[in-house]
Design a protein around this motif. Structure first.
Motif, PDB file in Angstrom:
ATOM      1  N   PRO A 185      28.670  13.269  -9.049  1.00  0.00           N
ATOM      2  CA  PRO A 185      29.823  12.701  -8.345  1.00  0.00           C
ATOM      3  C   PRO A 185      29.551  12.548  -6.845  1.00  0.00           C
ATOM      4  N   THR A 186      30.339  11.686  -6.209  1.00  0.00           N
ATOM      5  CA  THR A 186      30.140  11.372  -4.798  1.00  0.00           C
ATOM      6  C   THR A 186      30.149  12.603  -3.902  1.00  0.00           C
ATOM      7  N   ASP A 187      31.095  13.524  -4.090  1.00  0.00           N
ATOM      8  CA  ASP A 187      31.177  14.693  -3.218  1.00  0.00           C
ATOM      9  C   ASP A 187      29.894  15.515  -3.267  1.00  0.00           C
ATOM     10  N   MET A 188      29.331  15.675  -4.441  1.00  0.00           N
ATOM     11  CA  MET A 188      28.101  16.439  -4.579  1.00  0.00           C
ATOM     12  C   MET A 188      26.923  15.694  -3.952  1.00  0.00           C
ATOM     13  N   LEU A 189      26.925  14.383  -4.089  1.00  0.00           N
ATOM     14  CA  LEU A 189      25.851  13.592  -3.485  1.00  0.00           C
ATOM     15  C   LEU A 189      25.917  13.648  -1.963  1.00  0.00           C
ATOM     16  N   ILE A 239      22.942  14.780   0.524  1.00  0.00           N
ATOM     17  CA  ILE A 239      22.465  13.997   1.666  1.00  0.00           C
ATOM     18  C   ILE A 239      22.437  14.875   2.917  1.00  0.00           C
ATOM     19  N   ALA A 240      23.509  15.624   3.154  1.00  0.00           N
ATOM     20  CA  ALA A 240      23.593  16.489   4.331  1.00  0.00           C
ATOM     21  C   ALA A 240      22.505  17.550   4.322  1.00  0.00           C
ATOM     22  N   ASP A 241      22.180  18.063   3.125  1.00  0.00           N
ATOM     23  CA  ASP A 241      21.169  19.126   3.007  1.00  0.00           C
ATOM     24  C   ASP A 241      19.746  18.587   2.946  1.00  0.00           C
ATOM     25  N   GLY A 242      19.597  17.277   2.852  1.00  0.00           N
ATOM     26  CA  GLY A 242      18.262  16.698   2.779  1.00  0.00           C
ATOM     27  C   GLY A 242      17.634  16.755   1.405  1.00  0.00           C
ATOM     28  N   ASP A 243      18.448  16.975   0.358  1.00  0.00           N
ATOM     29  CA  ASP A 243      17.915  17.032  -1.002  1.00  0.00           C
ATOM     30  C   ASP A 243      17.593  15.645  -1.544  1.00  0.00           C
ATOM     31  N   ILE A 244      18.286  14.631  -1.038  1.00  0.00           N
ATOM     32  CA  ILE A 244      18.009  13.253  -1.430  1.00  0.00           C
ATOM     33  C   ILE A 244      17.958  12.386  -0.183  1.00  0.00           C
ATOM     34  N   ASP A 245      17.305  11.235  -0.318  1.00  0.00           N
ATOM     35  CA  ASP A 245      17.129  10.333   0.834  1.00  0.00           C
ATOM     36  C   ASP A 245      18.252   9.305   0.941  1.00  0.00           C
ATOM     37  N   LEU A 246      18.730   8.828  -0.210  1.00  0.00           N
ATOM     38  CA  LEU A 246      19.744   7.780  -0.257  1.00  0.00           C
ATOM     39  C   LEU A 246      20.768   8.114  -1.322  1.00  0.00           C
ATOM     40  N   ALA A 247      21.991   7.646  -1.121  1.00  0.00           N
ATOM     41  CA  ALA A 247      23.020   7.822  -2.144  1.00  0.00           C
ATOM     42  C   ALA A 247      23.958   6.627  -2.147  1.00  0.00           C
ATOM     43  N   ILE A 248      24.211   6.104  -3.334  1.00  0.00           N
ATOM     44  CA  ILE A 248      25.243   5.081  -3.528  1.00  0.00           C
ATOM     45  C   ILE A 248      26.509   5.827  -3.907  1.00  0.00           C
ATOM     46  N   VAL A 249      27.562   5.703  -3.114  1.00  0.00           N
ATOM     47  CA  VAL A 249      28.748   6.545  -3.286  1.00  0.00           C
ATOM     48  C   VAL A 249      30.019   5.713  -3.220  1.00  0.00           C
ATOM     49  N   ASP A 280       0.803  -1.214   0.000  1.00  0.00           N
ATOM     50  CA  ASP A 280       0.000   0.000   0.000  1.00  0.00           C
ATOM     51  C   ASP A 280       0.838   1.268   0.000  1.00  0.00           C
ATOM     52  N   LEU A 281       2.158   1.143   0.009  1.00  0.00           N
ATOM     53  CA  LEU A 281       2.997   2.325   0.121  1.00  0.00           C
ATOM     54  C   LEU A 281       2.998   3.129  -1.170  1.00  0.00           C
ATOM     55  N   ALA A 282       2.843   4.438  -1.005  1.00  0.00           N
ATOM     56  CA  ALA A 282       2.938   5.359  -2.130  1.00  0.00           C
ATOM     57  C   ALA A 282       3.742   6.559  -1.660  1.00  0.00           C
ATOM     58  N   GLY A 283       4.199   7.348  -2.611  1.00  0.00           N
ATOM     59  CA  GLY A 283       4.990   8.511  -2.249  1.00  0.00           C
ATOM     60  C   GLY A 283       6.228   8.593  -3.114  1.00  0.00           C
ATOM     61  N   ARG A 284       7.221   9.327  -2.638  1.00  0.00           N
ATOM     62  CA  ARG A 284       8.427   9.556  -3.435  1.00  0.00           C
ATOM     63  C   ARG A 284       9.664   9.275  -2.610  1.00  0.00           C
ATOM     64  N   VAL A 285      10.656   8.664  -3.218  1.00  0.00           N
ATOM     65  CA  VAL A 285      11.955   8.450  -2.597  1.00  0.00           C
ATOM     66  C   VAL A 285      13.010   8.943  -3.577  1.00  0.00           C
ATOM     67  N   ARG A 286      14.028   9.619  -3.043  1.00  0.00           N
ATOM     68  CA  ARG A 286      15.034  10.263  -3.892  1.00  0.00           C
ATOM     69  C   ARG A 286      16.376   9.559  -3.721  1.00  0.00           C
ATOM     70  N   LEU A 287      16.918   9.080  -4.849  1.00  0.00           N
ATOM     71  CA  LEU A 287      18.155   8.301  -4.855  1.00  0.00           C
ATOM     72  C   LEU A 287      19.208   9.007  -5.701  1.00  0.00           C
ATOM     73  N   GLY A 288      20.413   9.089  -5.176  1.00  0.00           N
ATOM     74  CA  GLY A 288      21.528   9.649  -5.920  1.00  0.00           C
ATOM     75  C   GLY A 288      22.641   8.627  -6.093  1.00  0.00           C
ATOM     76  N   LEU A 289      23.346   8.693  -7.210  1.00  0.00           N
ATOM     77  CA  LEU A 289      24.505   7.827  -7.447  1.00  0.00           C
ATOM     78  C   LEU A 289      25.286   8.377  -8.626  1.00  0.00           C
ATOM     79  N   PRO A 290      26.605   8.140  -8.646  1.00  0.00           N
ATOM     80  CA  PRO A 290      27.399   8.548  -9.814  1.00  0.00           C
ATOM     81  C   PRO A 290      26.974   7.750 -11.038  1.00  0.00           C
ATOM     82  N   ASP A 291      27.143   8.329 -12.215  1.00  0.00           N
ATOM     83  CA  ASP A 291      26.714   7.606 -13.413  1.00  0.00           C
ATOM     84  C   ASP A 291      27.552   6.353 -13.652  1.00  0.00           C
ATOM     85  N   ASP A 292      28.771   6.292 -13.057  1.00  0.00           N
ATOM     86  CA  ASP A 292      29.564   5.062 -13.140  1.00  0.00           C
ATOM     87  C   ASP A 292      28.758   3.871 -12.616  1.00  0.00           C
ATOM     88  N   TYR A 293      28.031   4.110 -11.532  1.00  0.00           N
ATOM     89  CA  TYR A 293      27.252   3.042 -10.913  1.00  0.00           C
ATOM     90  C   TYR A 293      25.862   2.925 -11.513  1.00  0.00           C
TER      91      TYR A 293
END
Length: 290
Positions: A129-133, A137-147, A89-102
């Motif tokens: 890139p990882t540094d920007m991600l 994350i620190a600013d709360g712009d995304i929820d998860l990041a693969i770095v 039943d879950l709906a909503g939005r989740v924000r994921l960041g990762l470098p294009d390498d991954y």
């Protein structure tokens, strides 16, 4: 033997991730005195000291570090277990960041699996890139990041380790040139630093020929026979050849891939479930076929 109190373990995790008892109290919606009492009870329960004084603050003892590892796993498993029974039943939005390498290697499996189990959820993907991600994350712009893990970067959970490899075109001999031409990321890229430092230690001269944070662009320079680059093992593409000591290229440090989360203290079941699926996907993925 009495079981551990998962609420106390959750507070321990919050203290280490926030960096203080005060911020942890806000995150778990308790008073600071209640947080302190929880930690006292937890120390009594395991019969070991968890914290030791460090200047004006405190730090985890060796026993505290060991307990923290278990606490994170227990809290994560409980969250994933509870979310699993509500996930339909879950709906909503989740924000994921990762470098294009991954992104090229990991996103198809991750997004495919998440879409099948949560058809009503929206996933916003940011490739940087990882540094920007890490900043996002620190600013709360995304929820998860693969770095990509690096020294000095905190609150990263290692989820995969791969060999970092020297690569060149299988149809060209650009790696024999002196100085060797390189296609690498920007100056703050960890892989770029590792590549240059490794060549310098081996007395091999090099020159930066091509710079981009886009892995597709770097890969194109390699496949065209213009330059040598470095890639994690799973990112190898057809037409690339791995270089080693026999070619004059010493081994590089391993590539450690990690998961970062933005912590607000508020429940985020979609992020919890996606994080669990990311761990499973990266654990199950094999290496790219050469």
């Amino acid at each position: 033997m009495h079981p551990l109190d998962i609420d106390q373990l959750r507070t321990l995790v919050a203290i280490t991730e926030s960096g203080s008892f005060t911020r942890a109290a806000e995150a778990v919606h308790k008073t600071q005195s209640a947080v302190s009492m929880q930690m006292k009870r937890l120390e009594e329960r395991i019969g070991r000291e968890i914290f030791a004084k460090a200047g004006r603050g405190v730090r985890l003892t060796d026993d505290g570090e060991r307990l923290l590892d278990y606490a994170r796993r227990i809290v994560r498993l409980q969250t994933e277990c509870l979310a699993t029974f509500d996930e339909g039943d879950l709906a909503g939005r989740v924000r994921l960041g990762l470098p294009d390498d991954y992104a090229d290697r990991y996103l198809p499996e991750i997004l495919g699996r998440f879409a099948r189990t949560h058809p009503r959820a929206e996933v916003t993907v940011v490739c940087e890139p990882t540094d920007m991600l890490a900043d996002r994350i620190a600013d709360g712009d995304i929820d998860l990041a693969i770095v990509t893990e690096a020294k000095g970067r905190r609150n990263i959970e290692t989820i995969r380790t791969e060999a970092l490899l020297w690569v060149t075109s299988s149809r060209h001999a650009v790696h024999t040139e002196q100085p060797v031409p390189l296609a690498l990321g920007r100056p703050d890229c960890n892989w770029r630093r590792a590549a240059i430092e490794t060549l310098e230690r081996g007395g091999r001269q090099s020159r930066i020929l091509f710079v981009s944070w886009n892995s597709t662009a770097v890969g194109a320079a390699v496949l065209a026979g213009l330059a040598v680059s470095v890639l994690p093992e799973s990112a190898l593409r057809p037409g690339m050849r791995v270089l080693g000591p026999q070619d004059g290229f010493a081994a590089l440090p391993a590539c450690r891939i990690g998961l970062m989360r933005h912590r607000t203290g508020e429940p985020n079941p979609l992020a919890d479930i996606l994080a669990g699926q990311i761990r499973q996907c990266l654990d199950n993925l094999g290496l790219a076929a050469e």
